[in-house]
Write an enzyme that holds these catalytic residues in place. Structure first.
Site, mmCIF file in Angstrom:
data_model
loop_
_atom_site.group_PDB
_atom_site.id
_atom_site.type_symbol
_atom_site.label_atom_id
_atom_site.label_comp_id
_atom_site.label_asym_id
_atom_site.label_seq_id
_atom_site.Cartn_x
_atom_site.Cartn_y
_atom_site.Cartn_z
ATOM 1 N N LEU A 1 0.834 -1.197 0.000
ATOM 2 C CA LEU A 1 0.000 0.000 0.000
ATOM 3 C C LEU A 1 0.869 1.248 0.000
ATOM 4 C CD1 LEU A 1 -2.764 1.352 0.165
ATOM 5 C CD2 LEU A 1 -2.589 1.227 2.658
ATOM 6 N N TYR A 2 1.987 1.210 0.725
ATOM 7 C CA TYR A 2 2.902 2.356 0.731
ATOM 8 C C TYR A 2 3.303 2.706 -0.698
ATOM 9 C CZ TYR A 2 7.227 5.006 1.297
ATOM 10 O OH TYR A 2 8.211 5.960 1.197
ATOM 11 N N ALA A 3 3.712 1.700 -1.472
ATOM 12 C CA ALA A 3 4.101 1.945 -2.857
ATOM 13 C C ALA A 3 2.928 2.479 -3.669
ATOM 14 C CB ALA A 3 4.635 0.653 -3.485
#
Length: 348
Positions: free
Chosen positions: A151-153
């Protein structure tokens, strides 16, 4: 210039703020000093330049729309370096809403501030994590990045798309920088080098994922800062060579927009990284070998040809020198005496 730097209590943000002040810029710092990791470390970073006459600190959260609008309205920065974000790639699995609030909604507030208040150039942090499932090495900005694995990416890929839309609709020049595994003094306690150093000095085992066989473009903080400052000074324009039939993701024919990798061209295996750390500490590590983590990738390697061509970017600090500098800082900051047995230390 008057430059707004978000995330000035953070690892990269504090170094960037210092570099800009050192060259004579006025810096407006913005940070919420959240407690994701040691707030005392964040305050210590800020203390290095908080008393500088050209530095102004504003405490606030990017997710607070009114606070960000007030920030732009009161201080009217000429340029912006957005480095604030919810840190930690894996933490997103536990707290996804925090990531979207900070990295997506917060970035929208920065874009709105930039367009409403005539910002000349917005430079923002992206990540090598956007390459996700890509396996062609080295990673190039000209590759597609449609398969993020965390999700960060995904939030950072969203930033890149949002920046392009604002550059096109409102003419806000935007440059995204995809950072590759940054390390060095004043680093984050949740990053591998910090965790490994603390554990080795305490005589505790260190977790080594993928059995230490994955590789990273470990990039020393000073080399990162040099690239950020160079990028800030180079305002992008529309790419006249861009072709909508075969669109290049790194630039745009309809917007003042660029994407750059920023990292070391030399990819180093994790076991070698640990070996260098052992040599700098004069102690052997106890390795707890583990499989590759979900969402992690076996290798990253940065192609920084474009950044070198356009801005003369040339990272110069080797892993051997960079890790040694980190260890020296760590010992000084935490008051850890060097008690190693010289006969046990191996020259790097």
């Amino acid at each position: 210039m008057k430059v707004l730097v978000t995330g000035t209590a953070g690892f990269i943000g504090s170094h960037v703020a210092q570099a800009l002040l050192a060259r004579g810029d006025e810096v407006i710092g913005f940070d919420n000093l959240n407690d994701y990791y040691d707030v005392a470390l964040k305050r210590a970073r800020l203390a290095r330049f908080a008393d500088h006459p050209a530095y102004t600190h504003v405490h606030g959260d990017l997710a607070d729309r009114d606070a960000v609008e007030a920030l732009f309205r009161e201080h009217r920065p000429q340029r912006v370096v957005n480095l604030a974000a919810q840190a930690g790639v894996r933490y997103a699995a536990e707290n996804p809403h925090v990531y979207v609030a900070s990295n997506v909604t917060g970035f929208l507030h920065v874009l709105e501030g930039a367009r409403r208040h005539g910002v000349e150039h917005l430079v923002y942090a992206s990540t090598s994590s956007v390459y996700g499932a890509n396996t062609a090495m080295p990673f190039s900005e000209h590759q597609s990045t449609e398969h993020p694995l965390t999700l960060y990416a995904a939030t950072k890929k969203a930033n890149e798309a949002m920046a392009h839309s604002y550059a096109h609709l409102y003419g806000v020049p935007c440059t995204g920088l995809r950072f590759f595994t940054v390390y060095g003094p004043w680093g984050r306690p949740d990053m591998a080098l910090f965790l490994f150093t603390r554990a080795i000095l305490a005589g505790e085992p260190i977790p080594v994922f993928n059995h230490g066989r994955h590789k990273r473009s470990f990039t020393y903080i000073d080399d990162i800062v040099a690239g950020v400052v160079r990028a800030l000074d180079r305002v992008p324009g529309v790419d006249d060579t861009w072709n909508g039939t075969t669109p290049d993701p790194s630039s745009s024919g309809v917007a003042p927009y660029r994407l750059y990798n920023i990292g070391s061209a030399q990819s180093v295996e994790l076991l070698r990284y640990i070996e260098v750390l052992e040599q700098c500490l004069g102690r052997k590590a106890t390795l707890r070998m583990l499989p590759l983590q979900a969402g992690d990738v076996p290798a990253t390697e940065a192609d920084c040809t474009d950044l070198a061509r356009d801005m003369g970017y040339a990272p110069s600090v080797t892993v051997e020198d960079g890790v040694a500098r980190f260890v020296a800082w760590y010992r000084e900051y935490y008051g850890v005496r060097d008690t190693r047995d010289a006969s046990a230390a191996v020259a790097v």
